[in-house]
Design an enzyme around this catalytic site. Sequence first.
Site, PDB file in Angstrom:
ATOM      1  N   ASP A 289       2.357  52.815  57.875  1.00  0.00           N
ATOM      2  CA  ASP A 289       1.098  52.154  58.221  1.00  0.00           C
ATOM      3  C   ASP A 289       0.734  51.096  57.175  1.00  0.00           C
ATOM      4  O   ASP A 289       1.042  51.236  55.991  1.00  0.00           O
ATOM      5  CB  ASP A 289      -0.001  53.222  58.308  1.00  0.00           C
ATOM      6  CG  ASP A 289      -1.310  52.676  58.837  1.00  0.00           C
ATOM      7  OD1 ASP A 289      -1.305  52.138  59.951  1.00  0.00           O
ATOM      8  OD2 ASP A 289      -2.320  52.789  58.124  1.00  0.00           O
ATOM      9  N   GLU A 332       4.527  48.566  59.994  1.00  0.00           N
ATOM     10  CA  GLU A 332       3.293  48.188  60.716  1.00  0.00           C
ATOM     11  C   GLU A 332       2.723  46.967  60.007  1.00  0.00           C
ATOM     12  O   GLU A 332       1.941  47.065  59.075  1.00  0.00           O
ATOM     13  CB  GLU A 332       2.316  49.363  60.716  1.00  0.00           C
ATOM     14  CG  GLU A 332       1.101  49.161  61.623  1.00  0.00           C
ATOM     15  CD  GLU A 332      -0.064  48.496  60.919  1.00  0.00           C
ATOM     16  OE1 GLU A 332      -0.309  47.302  61.209  1.00  0.00           O
ATOM     17  OE2 GLU A 332      -0.710  49.149  60.091  1.00  0.00           O
ATOM     18  N   ASP A 385      -5.577  52.294  67.289  1.00  0.00           N
ATOM     19  CA  ASP A 385      -6.797  51.609  66.868  1.00  0.00           C
ATOM     20  C   ASP A 385      -7.310  50.602  67.892  1.00  0.00           C
ATOM     21  O   ASP A 385      -8.377  50.011  67.688  1.00  0.00           O
ATOM     22  CB  ASP A 385      -6.562  50.878  65.543  1.00  0.00           C
ATOM     23  CG  ASP A 385      -6.605  51.812  64.344  1.00  0.00           C
ATOM     24  OD1 ASP A 385      -7.232  52.886  64.449  1.00  0.00           O
ATOM     25  OD2 ASP A 385      -6.011  51.474  63.310  1.00  0.00           O
TER      26      ASP A 385
END
Length: 498
Positions: A289, A332, A385
């Site tokens: 992430d 990411e 998200d």
Amino acid sequence: MQRVAGILMPIPSLPSECGIGTLGKAAYRFADYLKSAGCGLWQVLPLLPTSYGDSPYSSFSAFALNHYFIDLEMLCEDGLLEREEFENIDWGDNPRRVDYGKLYLYRCAVLEKAFARFDRSDEEWLDFLAKGKYRGYALFMALKNNFGGAPCEEWREYAEYDEEKVSHFESENLESVLFWQFTQFIFLKQWKQLKDYAHSRGVEIVGDIPFYVARDSVEMWQHKTELFLLDGDGSPAAQAGVPPDAFSESGQLWGNPVYNWEKMRADNYTWWHSRIEDGLDLYDVLRIDHFIGFVRYYCIPADEKDARRGEWRKGPGAELFRGYENRRIVAEDLGVVTDEVRAAVYETGYPGMKILQHAFDGSRDNEHRPTNYAENIVAYTGTHDNETLMSRLSAMSSEEYEKLLFVLEEECAAAGFTVRGKTKKSVCGAILKLLYLSRANTVIFPLQDALKLGDEARINMPSVVSPDNWSYRFTETDFSDGLARRLRRLAKAGGRIK
């Protein structure tokens, strides 16, 4: 990676009669469902234990595993629980929502009953304890319970980690410490069985590790001088976040402690390499992430109340990943993607990410448009998200919707098909088909987008603390044979079935 399709399905979102999705029967059925739908990947969110706000990206530990996901029925089968010890507990009255408050109240008491019956002479258990991997987490949780759930900086004589004091506490509270190690032992046992079963169905698991750790965490308690920027009294000198932008006038103040990259570089990023190795052991493919944080990160003074007065600082870049090039890792790289970020992703060889929801601003240079995709990327309709596709379409003005239709028709024509109708459901279906037919070797989508669900099914709204975040759950009725057949046809058309 070969051409493959996958579904984003967080473990807590699986159906269950015990308040939250687990590693039990519903997880095995979902692996079967992926097989029938022609999907070779199952993406989960971090498996870490959650703290205030229930986010898997804010955990008490960077390595521990969430005891809520332990399946209670499997403990029954192992002779560690009686069904009446958990089936009549009120885990929540809404099958579509996780009630984390009730899990917090009741789950540990049930697991403690299982631990009381557990054979502590088991050789695997003794070997597990001897390795000591989760001792720090077990001590942390035992102390947290001892201090009524207070954050570690309020633990009086234990606020600063001291091995002699901690060992004394451990000897006097050994049952509590061993219990928390038991939760990790059982989780890993159930996880391995599920992972092996998924492999037998031709399904691999994509995992996820967060970039930052929480201030109230094992790492901040036990290793803060090695890992974080600190001021003179040992408290965090800075906190993480992002600056003001079109979505937030004051920016986002995340509150996580900021890494001391100089110290990490001095020991060759040992802690980060341990996290990567741990992730590659747990999962088949590892998503990291906030990859742009390795290139540059936003640093805000610890005493600031919003993110206006931060500054960008340089991170370690691809240097941290030397020796891990071309591993099964996904970067990411969403957000403000600079040339430096692109260079770092290229140097590692990892696929970056593209979000099809972001493709419809009308710009031909938009990197999220499928006609601009490379093969070595992972393309999504949206992530945890994002809004669901249907929610995004429903929130558009008529002008925005017309612009989307224009771009969508161009992209679909380039992919060799036409959009059938202008309704939001037909557009949602066309976007999913476009994803499957794209050049991206790997495509992944939340099940919400395949089911064309609206805002009620959103996984998370960033920077908002809400009981609706991280709590949406599916029921068995959502996994229809008709949808599986449609997804399989798309996978076949896109050349994504092994």
